[in-house]
Structures are given as structure tokens and as C-alpha cells.
Design a protein around this motif. Structure first.
Motif: not given
Ligand SMILES: [Zn+2]
Length: 339
Positions: A165-182
Motif C-alpha cells: 500500500m503506497d500513499c504517493s500522489h495521494t491527498g493529505y486526508r486520504t493518506s492519513l485515513d489509509i494509514m489509519a485503516v491499513s
């Protein structure tokens, strides 16, 4: 050869060198042999892009088919990497291991089960939005939106498939959500600290810290405009590495130089709106400053620079590739032996 030069040459030769992101033209006629420049500069693994959010599925499929066939037809030079054992074997045999990545979740067509299909085709790394918002979540050059419900299901599918799971190119809120959910480590395969270069593609300290909290790795990008150095010099790359090491330690830093092989092929899909995907306001195109990309030839210079800066050899090895190998080992599925 003086002592430092000898140490640099030996370390670069012995270390596992992992480039988390590079680009061939997204065209089935692109010659994979171009990656020989990576191999010749001591790189043992590279993840190459097979599609972004603006690319239609037939283009992506044609590119995957072509790249897979070419890698398999060149077993003396390349290993189509499916797991970390393949990467280690490539290193031992002086070959380049190659896996694929997707830049954006639009090619999934809103179907989480497409993640496993792409995994089966050799895709080992994915981020969910490419610069712009989509139905999954936010891109870094768009309105700051959260990860959608569909996005949560897709993160779960990525975790279950064993894809990075990579967060490059991703927006700020979405990236933080992904890192909380993953439930698995999340990486930045090619993104730089915003503190050193002001561009929307770069990431805030909060994102860097959240990535580390997942057990992930932040890989330094070699594009000049993201380095704050239009020349994309090795000194700038080393500054970004050192900023990250000071903040999060040597165990969470890697390299994803984002080198783009220009083979003179037209890869733009029909109706491609360049200014939408690469906004001139963020330094792209005619209106922005020209910006170079660090080349594969700079990998040995990075090794030399780390030692010159007084980095311990063990830490240099981690940054050059061992950190990414460790995270891939945790995330990718080991290949089941044929019975
Ligand atoms: Zn990219």
C-alpha cells in the motif's frame, strides 16, 4: 584507489539496492532492455509503473502483457519478481528483479477484487489516487477529501492480496485515513518531505510520522521540482535522505528515484488533458520551471555520499534497499511451491 573510494565500491556492490519506482513509457512497444541502466548501476530491484488513473484498461493490459513477455524472454538479465526470494536470487545472479506498480486506483473499476487480479499479473505496489480525486479518495493536487467507503474496502483488498500500500500522489486526508485503516505497513514509494521543498506532491511531517507508525518506509524521489533543486543533484537527494533519517531514523528511509526512460514513444491516452493531471500551477509544463530527474547513474553517488556524510555502513545498506526488502517480506505473499 583511496580508502573511501574502495569502501564505497565494495558497499555498493554488496548492498541490496532497491528502487521503489521508475517509469518506462506506457506503451507496449517500450523496450524493457532500457532497464539495463538500472542493473549496470548496481540496482537489484526496480518497481516499474504499468498504469496511472488517466490510462484506460486496454492500454494498461497491453503494457503488462508486453513487459511480462519481455522480462520472461530475457532470463539472463531480468527476473520478473513475484516475491522477495526472487529479488535475492536476482541479486545473487547479478540480474535485475522487476515488479510492477499501479499509480492510482481508477484501473480497479470500483471493484476491490481487481486488486488480486492485478497481483496475479505481477503488480506488487499500488496507490489509490494519482494527483486528482476519484471515487476512492483524494489526490495531492485536488480538494482535500477523505478516503471513501469504497476506498476502505479497497485498502482491505490490498492488505489481503499482499500488495504494498503506497500513499504517493495521494491527498493529505486520504493518506492519513489509509494509514489509519491499513493493517499492513504503508509506504511512500516516491515522495519527499514538504519541509525541504514546497510542492503539493511532497508530504508533511504528520504523513511521514503516520507512515512510520504503520511500519512503513518513505522513499526519496529524484525529480528536481520535488527536491527543491531543478538539477536533481545527488547533494539534494542526500539532504532529503538526511532530513528523514534525523526525523524517523535510518530504519524507515528508502529510495524511489522515479527515473523516466524517454524512449520516444507517445504514451498519452486519447483526449489526455495534461494540465488537469499535471497542473502548471504546481510547476509542470511550459509555465513551470524546467526540472530534471535523477538518473540511475546517481545510485552509486548516493552510496558514496552517505559514507562521506559519516553514515554507518549498516545504515547506508538499510536506506539503499534493506528497509524496502524487509517491508516487502512482511507484505508480499511468499510464492507457494509447485506440487
Ligand atoms: Zn509517480
Amino acid at each position: 584507489m583511496d580508502d573511501l573510494k574502495r569502501r564505497v565500491a565494495e558497499l555498493h556492490e554488496e548492498a541490496l539496492v532497491w528502487d521503489s519506482h521508475a517509469c518506462l513509457p506506457l506503451h507496449p512497444d517500450a523496450d524493457v532492455d532500457a532497464l539495463e541502466r538500472h542493473r549496470a548501476n548496481g540496482v537489484n530491484f526496480v518497481s516499474i509503473n504499468v498504469g496511472m488513473d488517466m490510462n484506460p484498461l486496454p492500454q494498461i493490459m497491453a503494457v503488462i502483457a508486453s513487459f511480462r513477455a519481455q522480462l520472461q524472454a530475457n532470463p539472463k538479465r531480468f527476473v520478473a519478481a513475484l516475491d522477495t526470494d526472487d529479488v535475492l536470487r536476482a541479486k545473487a545472479e547479478g540480474k535485475l528483479a522487476v515488479a510492477f506498480d499501479l499509480e492510482g486506483g481508477v484501473p480497479l473499476g470500483g471493484r476491490p477484487e481487481m486488486v488480486q487480479l492485478f497481483y496475479d499479473l505481477g503488480v506488487r505496489q499500488i496507490h489509490l489516487a494519482y494527483n486528482r480525486n476519484n471515487s476512492i479518495g483524494g489526490g495531492c493536487y485536488d480538494q482535500d477529501i477523505p478516503l471513501s467507503l469504497l476506498g476502505r474496502r479497497i485498502v482491505r483488498a490490498i492488505n489481503e492480496a499482499g500488495m504494498l500500500m503506497d500513499c504517493s500522489h495521494t491527498g493529505y486526508r486520504t493518506s492519513l485515513d489509509i494509514m489509519a485503516v491499513s493493517e499492513a505497513p504503508v509506504i511512500y514509494s516516491h515522495a519527499n518531505p514538504l519541509a525541504l521543498a514546497d510542492n503539493g506532491r511532497n508530504i508533511k511531517d504528520e504523513q511521514i510520522d503516520a507512515c512510520v507508525a504503520t511500519g512503513g518506509v518513505v522513499c526519496v524521489n529524484g525529480i528536481g521540482r520535488f527536491l527543491g533543486d531543478p538539477e536533481a543533484g545527488t547533494a539534494a537527494i542526500l539532504r532529503h535522505i538526511d532530513y528523514l533519517v534525523q526525523r524517523i531514523g535510518a530504519d524507515h528511509v528508502g529510495l524511489g528515484l522515479d527515473y523516466e526512460y524517454d524512449l520516444g514513444l507517445d504514451q498519452d491516452p486519447p483526449g489526455f488533458d495534461r494540465a488537469y493531471w499535471f497542473p502548471p500551477a504546481h510547476g509542470y509544463g511550459k509555465d513551470g520551471p524546467r526540472s530534471k530527474i535523477a538518473t540511475p547513474e546517481q545510485f552509486p553517488e548516493i552510496t558514496a555520499g552517505l559514507l562521506r556524510m559519516g553514515y554507518a555502513e549498516a545504515d547506508a545498506r538499510k536506506i539503499l534497499g534493506e528497509n524496502m526488502l524487509a517491508v516487502a517480506k512482511r507484505v508480499w505473499r511468499p510464492r507457494v511451491a509447485a506440487t
